[in-house]
Design a protein around this motif. Structure first.
Motif, PDB file in Angstrom:
ATOM      1  N   VAL A  38       0.919  -1.102  -0.181  1.00  0.00           N
ATOM      2  CA  VAL A  38       0.146  -0.130  -0.015  1.00  0.00           C
ATOM      3  C   VAL A  38       0.983   1.300  -0.008  1.00  0.00           C
ATOM      4  O   VAL A  38       1.645   1.437   0.939  1.00  0.00           O
ATOM      5  CB  VAL A  38      -0.927   0.091   1.080  1.00  0.00           C
ATOM      6  N   GLY A  39       0.900   1.815  -0.964  1.00  0.00           N
ATOM      7  CA  GLY A  39       1.807   3.184  -1.095  1.00  0.00           C
ATOM      8  C   GLY A  39       0.875   4.328  -1.717  1.00  0.00           C
ATOM      9  O   GLY A  39      -0.385   4.418  -1.642  1.00  0.00           O
ATOM     10  N   GLY A  40       1.538   5.290  -2.059  1.00  0.00           N
ATOM     11  CA  GLY A  40       0.956   6.637  -2.331  1.00  0.00           C
ATOM     12  C   GLY A  40      -0.107   6.633  -3.367  1.00  0.00           C
ATOM     13  O   GLY A  40      -1.067   7.363  -3.545  1.00  0.00           O
ATOM     14  N   ALA A  41       0.213   5.577  -4.338  1.00  0.00           N
ATOM     15  CA  ALA A  41      -0.711   5.439  -5.463  1.00  0.00           C
ATOM     16  C   ALA A  41      -2.036   4.983  -5.078  1.00  0.00           C
ATOM     17  O   ALA A  41      -3.139   4.919  -5.858  1.00  0.00           O
ATOM     18  CB  ALA A  41      -0.055   4.542  -6.522  1.00  0.00           C
ATOM     19  N   HIS A  42      -1.982   4.409  -3.953  1.00  0.00           N
ATOM     20  CA  HIS A  42      -3.222   3.722  -3.325  1.00  0.00           C
ATOM     21  C   HIS A  42      -4.185   4.782  -2.474  1.00  0.00           C
ATOM     22  O   HIS A  42      -5.068   4.635  -2.055  1.00  0.00           O
ATOM     23  CB  HIS A  42      -3.132   2.537  -2.394  1.00  0.00           C
ATOM     24  N   ASP A  43      -3.508   6.128  -2.415  1.00  0.00           N
ATOM     25  CA  ASP A  43      -4.346   7.146  -1.616  1.00  0.00           C
ATOM     26  C   ASP A  43      -5.775   7.228  -2.354  1.00  0.00           C
ATOM     27  O   ASP A  43      -5.832   7.201  -3.593  1.00  0.00           O
ATOM     28  CB  ASP A  43      -3.583   8.483  -1.787  1.00  0.00           C
ATOM     29  N   PRO A  44      -6.864   7.499  -1.533  1.00  0.00           N
ATOM     30  CA  PRO A  44      -8.088   7.660  -2.227  1.00  0.00           C
ATOM     31  C   PRO A  44      -7.896   9.016  -3.083  1.00  0.00           C
ATOM     32  O   PRO A  44      -7.583   9.810  -2.523  1.00  0.00           O
ATOM     33  CB  PRO A  44      -9.052   7.516  -1.068  1.00  0.00           C
ATOM     34  N   LEU A  45      -8.805   8.807  -3.939  1.00  0.00           N
ATOM     35  CA  LEU A  45      -8.852  10.141  -4.780  1.00  0.00           C
ATOM     36  C   LEU A  45      -9.521  11.302  -4.028  1.00  0.00           C
ATOM     37  O   LEU A  45     -10.704  10.827  -3.135  1.00  0.00           O
ATOM     38  CB  LEU A  45     -10.037   9.944  -6.038  1.00  0.00           C
ATOM     39  N   GLY A  46      -8.834  12.339  -3.874  1.00  0.00           N
ATOM     40  CA  GLY A  46      -9.215  13.532  -2.967  1.00  0.00           C
ATOM     41  C   GLY A  46      -8.618  13.587  -1.547  1.00  0.00           C
ATOM     42  O   GLY A  46      -8.951  14.461  -1.006  1.00  0.00           O
ATOM     43  N   ALA A 158     -11.634   6.174 -13.759  1.00  0.00           N
ATOM     44  CA  ALA A 158     -12.633   5.165 -13.134  1.00  0.00           C
ATOM     45  C   ALA A 158     -12.334   4.494 -11.967  1.00  0.00           C
ATOM     46  O   ALA A 158     -12.699   3.673 -11.216  1.00  0.00           O
ATOM     47  CB  ALA A 158     -13.185   3.939 -14.202  1.00  0.00           C
ATOM     48  N   SER A 159     -10.824   4.693 -11.598  1.00  0.00           N
ATOM     49  CA  SER A 159     -10.279   4.330 -10.373  1.00  0.00           C
ATOM     50  C   SER A 159     -10.523   5.096  -9.256  1.00  0.00           C
ATOM     51  O   SER A 159     -10.494   6.120  -9.213  1.00  0.00           O
ATOM     52  CB  SER A 159      -8.822   4.022 -10.615  1.00  0.00           C
ATOM     53  N   PRO A 160     -10.671   4.276  -8.091  1.00  0.00           N
ATOM     54  CA  PRO A 160     -10.708   4.961  -6.832  1.00  0.00           C
ATOM     55  C   PRO A 160      -9.462   5.533  -6.151  1.00  0.00           C
ATOM     56  O   PRO A 160      -9.452   6.264  -5.297  1.00  0.00           O
ATOM     57  CB  PRO A 160     -11.590   4.096  -5.835  1.00  0.00           C
ATOM     58  N   PHE A 161      -8.495   4.996  -6.768  1.00  0.00           N
ATOM     59  CA  PHE A 161      -7.120   5.455  -6.398  1.00  0.00           C
ATOM     60  C   PHE A 161      -6.676   6.632  -7.035  1.00  0.00           C
ATOM     61  O   PHE A 161      -7.091   7.143  -8.331  1.00  0.00           O
ATOM     62  CB  PHE A 161      -6.210   4.244  -6.617  1.00  0.00           C
ATOM     63  N   ALA A 162      -5.964   7.687  -6.323  1.00  0.00           N
ATOM     64  CA  ALA A 162      -5.482   8.757  -6.765  1.00  0.00           C
ATOM     65  C   ALA A 162      -4.277   8.500  -7.934  1.00  0.00           C
ATOM     66  O   ALA A 162      -3.946   9.391  -8.620  1.00  0.00           O
ATOM     67  CB  ALA A 162      -4.728   9.594  -5.661  1.00  0.00           C
ATOM     68  N   GLY A 163      -3.679   7.378  -7.826  1.00  0.00           N
ATOM     69  CA  GLY A 163      -2.643   7.196  -8.842  1.00  0.00           C
ATOM     70  C   GLY A 163      -1.319   7.693  -8.502  1.00  0.00           C
ATOM     71  O   GLY A 163      -1.012   8.001  -7.454  1.00  0.00           O
ATOM     72  N   TYR A 164      -0.330   7.614  -9.467  1.00  0.00           N
ATOM     73  CA  TYR A 164       0.927   8.100  -9.311  1.00  0.00           C
ATOM     74  C   TYR A 164       1.114   9.555  -9.745  1.00  0.00           C
ATOM     75  O   TYR A 164       2.404   9.936  -9.696  1.00  0.00           O
ATOM     76  CB  TYR A 164       1.693   7.279 -10.519  1.00  0.00           C
TER      77      TYR A 164
END
Length: 420
Positions: A38-46, A158-164
């Motif tokens: 679980v890293g920064g890319a997994h941060d929830p959007l927003g 479409a992803s719930p993750f904030a990404g890279y």
């Protein structure tokens, strides 16, 4: 089931599902590295910054100790702490004397299974993260790296993750949206699924396994989700930065996947390209033309894929030429390496493998990286044998079909306009 990956190395799936890799090595000390997927890319959007702030929050007390008592417990053992938050994982590392391994292991387990998470600390940690973000403006290379990821690896809508596309510190908006309940929910992603612990010590394997079983008993399953790294090729953007004294150049291009048959051939090619003072980029950019003091290229792993990331910093006046030379060297790779370049790169790669495993701390993190990235522990002896078995013909056959310049995405940062 116990899998003996190599002499002196064991890989276990513990009762709760955690994967453990243990290497028995003579010496007075131990090194442990725990990798949670679980890293920064997994941060929830927003809520960008969740992983970074949470990692700091965990150290504000655990196992019935407040922050000061927890740090005192580490100091009393003489344990060195390591780790940090990356795009795809959070790592917790400790090293010390082997006699203190049980106590140190218990302290690591306390962080994950019994954290205090005092609410009053959250605003302080969010403010510290904001200061890190403000510091990016004073570090053009770091700011460039963030902008390069933003352009090359856009978030899936479409992803719930904030990404890279953000640093571990998050974004100002994301940090303002963090809450105690939200971060506690985010912590629920941490668990045994996809997590790997690597340990190097002079200890009995059966005793080590029993220690690990006891320490992490009851840890929840958590989640292990890979955030796709969808690369956008062929783009070019200039980011104005009036206060920068140099123009900083970033080039991102596809590479070889870590589990592909081409991985080592690609590593040899990258070593020939940018592996020291004898490399192509060093000579072409720095020695022959004096275009840049610093020029580099290295592999980056995101979403199970490999990418080439190149960097150079030059004066604004010479930045266009610097970029042209850098791209020209990438475009020359399909022509292959010479015998001398191949032998030099192969020896350099072998040396990095050997010396990279000398430190127990480096080897412990190497164990977790191997299992997470390659799906197996790669022994130093096996890696040396695989590198020795590579031939110039094999590497050049790979390079004949590898044209990173044709797909390169370029981001520049500095004063003035986009270099032509």
């Amino acid at each position: 089931m116990t899998i003996v990956a190599a002499p002196g190395t064991h890989v276990w799936t513990l009762e709760g599902g955690l994967t453990a890799a243990f290497e028995q090595r003579k010496g007075p000390g131990f090194a442990l590295d725990l990798r949670v997927p679980v890293g920064g890319a997994h941060d929830p959007l927003g809520q960008e910054g969740s992983a970074g702030v949470l990692e700091e929050w965990l150290y504000k007390g655990a196992g019935g100790r407040d922050a000061r008592a927890y740090q005192d417990a580490l100091d009393d053992l003489g344990v060195r702490r390591g780790g940090g938050v990356g795009p795809e994982a959070t790592r917790f590392g400790v090293s010390g004397l082997t006699a203190d391994l049980p106590a140190a292991l218990g302290l690591v387990a306390d962080l994950l299974l019994r954290p205090a998470l005092p609410p009053e600390e959250l605003p302080v940690l969010a403010d510290l993260a904001r200061q890190d973000l403000e510091g990016l403006e004073d570090s053009p290379p770091d700011l460039l790296a963030t902008e390069a990821r933003r352009l090359a690896f856009p978030r899936d809508p479409a992803s719930p993750f904030a990404g890279y596309a953000h640093p571990a510190s998050g974004t100002p908006e994301g940090l303002s949206n963090l809450s105690v309940d939200g971060l506690r929910a985010f912590l629920a992603r941490y668990g045994t699924r996809g997590s790997v612990v690597g340990l190097v010590a002079d200890a009995d394997p059966a005793e080590v396994r029993a220690l690990l079983e006891r320490a992490f008993a009851g840890w929840r399953p958590g989640e292990a989700v890979t955030v796709p790294a969808d690369f956008r090729p062929g783009l070019r953007v200039h980011v104005p930065h009036a206060e920068a004294e140099q123009t900083h150049l970033s080039v991102t291009a596809p590479g070889a996947p870590p589990r592909s048959a081409d991985w080592l051939a690609w590593q040899v090619a990258l070593t020939a390209l940018a592996g020291g003072s004898a490399s192509r980029l060093f000579h072409a950019v720095r020695e022959e033309r004096g275009l840049a003091y610093s020029v580099s290229a290295s592999p980056v792993l995101l979403g199970g894929r490999g990418f080439l990331a190149a960097y150079a910093g030059s004066t604004p006046e010479r930045a266009p030429e610097t970029l042209a030379v850098l791209l020209a060297e990438l475009a020359r790779l399909p022509q292959g390496l010479t015998e001398a370049e191949f032998e030099r790169a192969r020896r350099g790669l072998t040396a990095s493998v050997v010396f990279g495993a000398e430190s127990p701390r480096a080897r412990a993190s190497g164990l977790t990286r191997d299992l997470a990235v390659f799906g197996r522990v790669r022994s130093v002896a096996d890696l040396r044998a695989q590198i020795a078995a590579l031939t110039l013909e094999r590497v050049n056959a790979f390079l004949a079909g590898y044209d990173p310049a044709a797909q390169a995405t370029v981001v520049t940062l500095g004063p003035g306009e986009v270099p032509a």
